[in-house]
Design a protein around this motif. Structure first.
Motif, PDB file in Angstrom:
ATOM      1  N   LEU A  76      -3.217   8.677  -8.538  1.00 62.28           N
ATOM      2  CA  LEU A  76      -4.524   8.148  -8.866  1.00 62.28           C
ATOM      3  C   LEU A  76      -4.193   6.416  -9.328  1.00 62.28           C
ATOM      4  O   LEU A  76      -5.041   5.683  -8.866  1.00 62.28           O
ATOM      5  CB  LEU A  76      -4.836   8.848 -10.284  1.00 62.28           C
ATOM      6  N   LYS A  77      -3.129   6.354  -9.831  1.00 59.79           N
ATOM      7  CA  LYS A  77      -2.945   4.731 -10.259  1.00 59.79           C
ATOM      8  C   LYS A  77      -2.597   3.894  -8.947  1.00 59.79           C
ATOM      9  O   LYS A  77      -3.086   2.891  -8.910  1.00 59.79           O
ATOM     10  CB  LYS A  77      -1.587   4.718 -10.938  1.00 59.79           C
ATOM     11  N   GLU A  78      -2.211   4.598  -7.868  1.00 59.28           N
ATOM     12  CA  GLU A  78      -1.722   3.729  -6.545  1.00 59.28           C
ATOM     13  C   GLU A  78      -3.191   3.492  -5.757  1.00 59.28           C
ATOM     14  O   GLU A  78      -3.199   2.664  -5.058  1.00 59.28           O
ATOM     15  CB  GLU A  78      -0.991   4.731  -5.846  1.00 59.28           C
ATOM     16  N   LEU A  79      -4.230   4.339  -6.227  1.00 61.15           N
ATOM     17  CA  LEU A  79      -5.502   4.113  -5.584  1.00 61.15           C
ATOM     18  C   LEU A  79      -6.263   2.605  -6.025  1.00 61.15           C
ATOM     19  O   LEU A  79      -7.007   1.971  -5.404  1.00 61.15           O
ATOM     20  CB  LEU A  79      -6.630   4.959  -5.845  1.00 61.15           C
ATOM     21  N   GLY A  80      -5.706   2.102  -7.089  1.00 64.78           N
ATOM     22  CA  GLY A  80      -5.959   1.042  -7.793  1.00 64.78           C
ATOM     23  C   GLY A  80      -7.377   1.001  -8.570  1.00 64.78           C
ATOM     24  O   GLY A  80      -8.039   2.005  -8.680  1.00 64.78           O
ATOM     25  N   ASP A  81      -7.942  -0.275  -8.799  1.00 62.56           N
ATOM     26  CA  ASP A  81      -9.177  -0.391  -9.473  1.00 62.56           C
ATOM     27  C   ASP A  81     -10.541   0.157  -8.885  1.00 62.56           C
ATOM     28  O   ASP A  81     -10.473  -0.652  -7.642  1.00 62.56           O
ATOM     29  CB  ASP A  81      -9.041  -1.954  -9.985  1.00 62.56           C
ATOM     30  N   PRO A  82     -11.003   1.241  -9.081  1.00 63.95           N
ATOM     31  CA  PRO A  82     -12.180   1.410  -8.326  1.00 63.95           C
ATOM     32  C   PRO A  82     -13.216   0.450  -8.047  1.00 63.95           C
ATOM     33  O   PRO A  82     -14.052   0.483  -7.209  1.00 63.95           O
ATOM     34  CB  PRO A  82     -12.947   2.737  -9.147  1.00 63.95           C
ATOM     35  N   GLN A  83     -13.424  -0.456  -9.156  1.00 63.91           N
ATOM     36  CA  GLN A  83     -14.445  -1.487  -9.035  1.00 63.91           C
ATOM     37  C   GLN A  83     -13.986  -2.492  -8.001  1.00 63.91           C
ATOM     38  O   GLN A  83     -14.813  -2.955  -7.231  1.00 63.91           O
ATOM     39  CB  GLN A  83     -14.596  -2.300 -10.402  1.00 63.91           C
ATOM     40  N   VAL A  84     -12.603  -2.675  -7.813  1.00 61.26           N
ATOM     41  CA  VAL A  84     -12.108  -3.590  -6.644  1.00 61.26           C
ATOM     42  C   VAL A  84     -12.324  -2.877  -5.405  1.00 61.26           C
ATOM     43  O   VAL A  84     -13.013  -3.371  -4.528  1.00 61.26           O
ATOM     44  CB  VAL A  84     -10.668  -3.996  -6.940  1.00 61.26           C
ATOM     45  N   ALA A  85     -12.304  -1.695  -5.385  1.00 62.18           N
ATOM     46  CA  ALA A  85     -12.422  -0.887  -4.226  1.00 62.18           C
ATOM     47  C   ALA A  85     -13.904  -0.751  -3.862  1.00 62.18           C
ATOM     48  O   ALA A  85     -14.151  -0.731  -2.562  1.00 62.18           O
ATOM     49  CB  ALA A  85     -11.863   0.758  -4.293  1.00 62.18           C
ATOM     50  N   ALA A  86     -14.622  -0.724  -4.804  1.00 61.45           N
ATOM     51  CA  ALA A  86     -16.107  -0.621  -4.743  1.00 61.45           C
ATOM     52  C   ALA A  86     -16.510  -2.046  -3.905  1.00 61.45           C
ATOM     53  O   ALA A  86     -17.285  -2.075  -2.948  1.00 61.45           O
ATOM     54  CB  ALA A  86     -17.020  -0.568  -5.820  1.00 61.45           C
ATOM     55  N   ARG A  87     -16.000  -3.148  -4.310  1.00 63.00           N
ATOM     56  CA  ARG A  87     -16.355  -4.282  -3.580  1.00 63.00           C
ATOM     57  C   ARG A  87     -15.888  -4.521  -2.220  1.00 63.00           C
ATOM     58  O   ARG A  87     -16.696  -5.084  -1.395  1.00 63.00           O
ATOM     59  CB  ARG A  87     -15.869  -5.650  -4.592  1.00 63.00           C
TER      60      ARG A  87
END
Length: 232
Positions: A76-87
């Motif tokens: 889950l940590k390796e997925l990164g920040d979901p807000q960054v991913a959203a952008r």
């Protein structure tokens, strides 16, 4: 295996902690944030891809000897920040607002010609301006060209594309490209208007470029949708 975002920039992860985040939200919570605002089809496609990456990451950590809870936290940590991913997702996938624009394009293109609601009298007004007694006036000519260009790009071409029975993706790509070129042509008309007003090519170019063309290139929804479909 970092998939998206910057894993060190996630405020939610730092404030709550990965263990607590996993217990309360887990992957569904991450996906909810990361796909917020996207079309339903895009959400489903992204969820399938991320779930596959997530399962692969867990398997890698389990093979490395970590416990299952630890492997899940690390994945889950390796997925990164979901807000960054959203952008990032919103730059490459159709959003809900994009979907509304597409549905409006499809609706307007499906309307028959000479539909009062679609203002099919616009080309008649343009031709009338060209043949008025004052047709030699540059302002009148520019207004007529503006009307005709708008009608051709936003009504005539979409209607013709609709009658060709193209695939939905090809049709939307054609319509959005037509809309973008129409916006650009209208910007040129505005530059011509300012040129006739001040007779200065630099001033007219400035107004036409910076007031219309450059903002259009950067923020036009039609160009944005076209780019997303082209890349996909």
């Amino acid at each position: 295996m970092a998939i998206l975002g910057d894993k060190n920039s996630s405020l939610a992860f730092r404030d709550v902690g990965l263990t607590e985040w996993w217990k309360t939200c887990g992957l569904p919570g991450w996906l909810e944030i990361a796909t917020n605002g996207l079309e339903a089809a895009a959400k489903q496609r992204i969820a399938q891809e991320i779930e596959a990456h997530f399962a692969e990451a867990i398997s890698d950590h389990l093979r490395a000897g970590e416990s299952e809870p630890s492997a899940q936290e690390m994945a889950l940590k390796e997925l990164g920040d979901p807000q960054v991913a959203a952008r990032n997702f919103q730059k490459s996938h159709l959003t809900e607002s994009d979907g509304k624009a597409i549905r409006w394009m499809e609706w307007s293109a499906a309307k028959p010609f000479f539909s009062f609601g679609m203002l099919d009298a616009i080309p008649l007004a343009g031709f009338a301006l060209l043949w008025l007694r004052g047709r030699q006036t540059p302002y009148v000519r520019i207004a007529a060209i503006f009307l005709l260009v708008t009608y051709v790009g936003c009504r005539l071409i979409p209607r013709l594309l609709y009658t060709m029975r193209l695939s939905r993706t090809s049709f939307i790509k054609g319509v959005t490209l037509s809309a973008f070129l129409t916006d650009t042509a209208c910007g040129i008309c505005l530059a011509m208007f300012f040129y006739t007003l001040c007779q200065n090519i630099y001033v007219s170019g400035f107004f036409g470029l910076f007031n219309v063309l450059l903002p259009n290139l950067k923020s036009s929804s039609s160009l944005r949708i076209w780019n997303k479909l082209r890349k996909s």
